[in-house]
Design a protein around this motif. Structure first.
Motif, PDB file in Angstrom:
ATOM      1  N   VAL A  55      16.331  -2.107  -4.124  1.00 47.43           N
ATOM      2  CA  VAL A  55      15.028  -2.431  -3.541  1.00 47.43           C
ATOM      3  C   VAL A  55      14.546  -1.232  -2.723  1.00 47.43           C
ATOM      4  O   VAL A  55      15.302  -0.640  -1.956  1.00 47.43           O
ATOM      5  N   ASP A  56      13.274  -0.893  -2.869  1.00 47.76           N
ATOM      6  CA  ASP A  56      12.724   0.297  -2.221  1.00 47.76           C
ATOM      7  C   ASP A  56      12.125   0.022  -0.851  1.00 47.76           C
ATOM      8  O   ASP A  56      12.195   0.869   0.042  1.00 47.76           O
ATOM      9  N   ILE A  57      11.508  -1.147  -0.698  1.00 50.56           N
ATOM     10  CA  ILE A  57      10.833  -1.451   0.561  1.00 50.56           C
ATOM     11  C   ILE A  57      10.873  -2.955   0.789  1.00 50.56           C
ATOM     12  O   ILE A  57      10.817  -3.738  -0.166  1.00 50.56           O
ATOM     13  N   LEU A  58      10.970  -3.345   2.054  1.00 50.61           N
ATOM     14  CA  LEU A  58      11.229  -4.733   2.412  1.00 50.61           C
ATOM     15  C   LEU A  58      10.265  -5.193   3.495  1.00 50.61           C
ATOM     16  O   LEU A  58      10.014  -4.474   4.470  1.00 50.61           O
ATOM     17  N   SER A  59       9.715  -6.403   3.327  1.00 53.07           N
ATOM     18  CA  SER A  59       9.024  -7.093   4.419  1.00 53.07           C
ATOM     19  C   SER A  59      10.047  -8.010   5.075  1.00 53.07           C
ATOM     20  O   SER A  59      10.468  -9.002   4.480  1.00 53.07           O
ATOM     21  N   LEU A  60      10.444  -7.674   6.290  1.00 59.70           N
ATOM     22  CA  LEU A  60      11.518  -8.380   6.991  1.00 59.70           C
ATOM     23  C   LEU A  60      10.933  -9.435   7.908  1.00 59.70           C
ATOM     24  O   LEU A  60      10.190  -9.117   8.847  1.00 59.70           O
ATOM     25  N   ASP A 112      12.060   8.133  -0.219  1.00 63.23           N
ATOM     26  CA  ASP A 112      11.352   8.888  -1.249  1.00 63.23           C
ATOM     27  C   ASP A 112      10.273   8.058  -1.942  1.00 63.23           C
ATOM     28  O   ASP A 112       9.452   8.606  -2.688  1.00 63.23           O
ATOM     29  N   ALA A 113      10.272   6.746  -1.705  1.00 63.31           N
ATOM     30  CA  ALA A 113       9.343   5.868  -2.413  1.00 63.31           C
ATOM     31  C   ALA A 113       8.021   5.679  -1.694  1.00 63.31           C
ATOM     32  O   ALA A 113       7.080   5.128  -2.273  1.00 63.31           O
ATOM     33  N   VAL A 114       7.939   6.076  -0.417  1.00 63.61           N
ATOM     34  CA  VAL A 114       6.765   5.735   0.385  1.00 63.61           C
ATOM     35  C   VAL A 114       6.075   6.987   0.915  1.00 63.61           C
ATOM     36  O   VAL A 114       6.649   8.079   0.942  1.00 63.61           O
ATOM     37  N   ARG A 115       4.844   6.774   1.343  1.00 62.77           N
ATOM     38  CA  ARG A 115       4.070   7.854   1.929  1.00 62.77           C
ATOM     39  C   ARG A 115       3.327   7.355   3.161  1.00 62.77           C
ATOM     40  O   ARG A 115       2.738   6.286   3.141  1.00 62.77           O
ATOM     41  N   ARG A 116       3.364   8.115   4.220  1.00 61.22           N
ATOM     42  CA  ARG A 116       2.506   7.941   5.376  1.00 61.22           C
ATOM     43  C   ARG A 116       2.502   6.509   5.943  1.00 61.22           C
ATOM     44  O   ARG A 116       1.452   5.928   6.189  1.00 61.22           O
ATOM     45  N   GLN A 172       0.831  -1.207   0.000  1.00 55.90           N
ATOM     46  CA  GLN A 172       0.000   0.000   0.000  1.00 55.90           C
ATOM     47  C   GLN A 172       0.866   1.258   0.000  1.00 55.90           C
ATOM     48  O   GLN A 172       0.498   2.269  -0.594  1.00 55.90           O
ATOM     49  N   ALA A 173       2.010   1.166   0.676  1.00 54.66           N
ATOM     50  CA  ALA A 173       2.870   2.349   0.817  1.00 54.66           C
ATOM     51  C   ALA A 173       3.506   2.781  -0.491  1.00 54.66           C
ATOM     52  O   ALA A 173       3.959   3.918  -0.616  1.00 54.66           O
ATOM     53  N   VAL A 174       3.556   1.873  -1.469  1.00 56.45           N
ATOM     54  CA  VAL A 174       4.238   2.197  -2.733  1.00 56.45           C
ATOM     55  C   VAL A 174       3.296   2.117  -3.934  1.00 56.45           C
ATOM     56  O   VAL A 174       3.750   2.024  -5.077  1.00 56.45           O
ATOM     57  N   THR A 175       1.980   2.148  -3.686  1.00 55.23           N
ATOM     58  CA  THR A 175       1.012   2.151  -4.785  1.00 55.23           C
ATOM     59  C   THR A 175      -0.011   3.256  -4.578  1.00 55.23           C
ATOM     60  O   THR A 175      -0.293   3.670  -3.452  1.00 55.23           O
ATOM     61  N   ASP A 176      -0.565   3.713  -5.682  1.00 56.05           N
ATOM     62  CA  ASP A 176      -1.728   4.590  -5.633  1.00 56.05           C
ATOM     63  C   ASP A 176      -2.993   3.741  -5.594  1.00 56.05           C
ATOM     64  O   ASP A 176      -2.951   2.516  -5.744  1.00 56.05           O
TER      65      ASP A 176
END
Length: 356
Positions: free
Chosen positions: A208-213, A232-236, A84-88
């Protein structure tokens, strides 16, 4: 000091072992000790505690100065929040057809995250730039969900691994098209142990912009984290985590488990051991006539094909799952607490059932 008394009773036989999932294993004793250490007294709720603050330092030591961790309850929650953080609202995610987000999360990314999954069949669970291009089109077509993210799984659902160079090529390809890259790292420790490289080598270092660890499959009682690698890739993120029901009030008990795993080398020791047990299992299975290993054994999973009746008899002795029941394919998983004796006993049982 004597341990506190409890009215709880043990309801299982701790000597029973299986090969169904690394989730079947309990928590590592060092993780349980860390939980006890964090208990007692009062700490600020909702992540403003000392343990979550220290976790940020540890995460940055693994993933660089700009990395930030957002602890969550479970892997599906981590994936839904991260995507969700990296999609509209109109965005879509390209992933392998076998990806966990597509097969094993009950539709949560689509139903709860409100995003579309664009899947690609793969022979080994791995995407490539060429495979991604099967779904990477139609950005200006209002009749089609817009591809905005490529989601990789490391290690994959088939136990295979991406090399750092393969992930770099995918990231570069995705970024050229304006897409971001998410990595589902529920078994990232097993991948790093097998590749013998730091986790950053195939995450932030290659784009890689975001990771599920992941933590649970590697010795935690519960708890994972979304790690933002590219701010810069994510919001809120904080708002998304709360909205997705993944904000723990007593977050110190999630954070301290990840600290126990990641502060030194427990994460790596656990993963290496599980991988080694999978290699031992594969070597034993290869010696059994009539059993076929289906994929390279690169992490802590072994996929095999054997007669259906043999599987059913063996399942009465050990827990494990069919992967494709029609084809006779099964999956055997090793965990941080799998022993050599466990493996050898299982291989002996397999030989017995194959000989019947």
């Amino acid at each position: 000091m004597n341990p506190p008394k409890t009215d709880a009773r043990r309801h299982h036989d701790p000597e029973v072992r299986g090969f169904a999932s690394d989730n079947y294993a309990g928590a590592h004793p060092e993780v349980l000790a860390a939980l006890a250490l964090a208990n007692g007294g009062h700490q600020t709720a909702y992540g403003e505690d000392d343990y979550t603050e220290n976790l940020q330092r540890i995460i940055r030591s693994h993933f660089g100065a700009t990395a930030e961790a957002f602890p969550v309850f479970n892997g599906t929650g981590a994936n839904v929040v991260a995507l969700q953080a990296v999609t509209d609202r109109w965005g879509a995610v390209i992933c392998a057809e076998s990806a966990h987000i597509n097969v094993d999360e009950g539709g949560a990314p689509e139903r709860m995250g409100g995003l579309k999954l664009l899947t690609v069949p793969t022979p080994d669970g791995k995407l490539t730039p060429e495979l991604i291009d099967r779904q990477a089109y139609g950005w200006e077509d209002e009749h089609r969900a817009m591809p905005q993210v490529v989601s990789l799984t490391q290690s994959t659902e088939l136990g295979t691994l991406y090399t750092p160079e393969e992930i770099r090529a995918i990231c570069e390809h995705a970024h050229v098209h304006g897409m971001k890259v998410h990595l589902d790292g529920s078994r990232i420790a097993n991948a790093a142990a097998s590749l013998n490289v730091p986790m950053r080598t195939f995450t932030n270092a290659v784009g890689v912009d975001i990771l599920s660890l992941g933590g649970t499959k590697n010795g935690a009682l519960f708890g994972e984290a979304v790690v933002v690698l590219n701010p810069d890739a994510v919001r809120r993120m904080k708002h998304l985590r709360k909205l997705s029901m993944q904000l723990a009030s007593k977050m110190r008990f999630v954070s301290v488990q990840l600290e126990a795993l990641l502060a030194k080398d427990l994460w790596l020791r656990n993963a290496r051991h599980a991988n080694e047990m999978a290699q031992r299992l594969a070597e034993g299975v290869r010696a059994v006539h009539g059993v076929e290993i289906l994929h390279p054994v690169q992490s802590n999973a072994v996929f095999a094909r054997l007669p259906h009746d043999v599987t059913e008899r063996l399942q009465k002795r050990f827990r494990f799952y069919f992967w494709d029941e029609a084809a006779g394919d099964v999956r055997w998983m090793c965990a941080f607490d799998t022993t050599e004796e466990d493996v050898d006993t299982f291989v002996a049982a397999l030989k017995e059932e194959m000989a019947r």
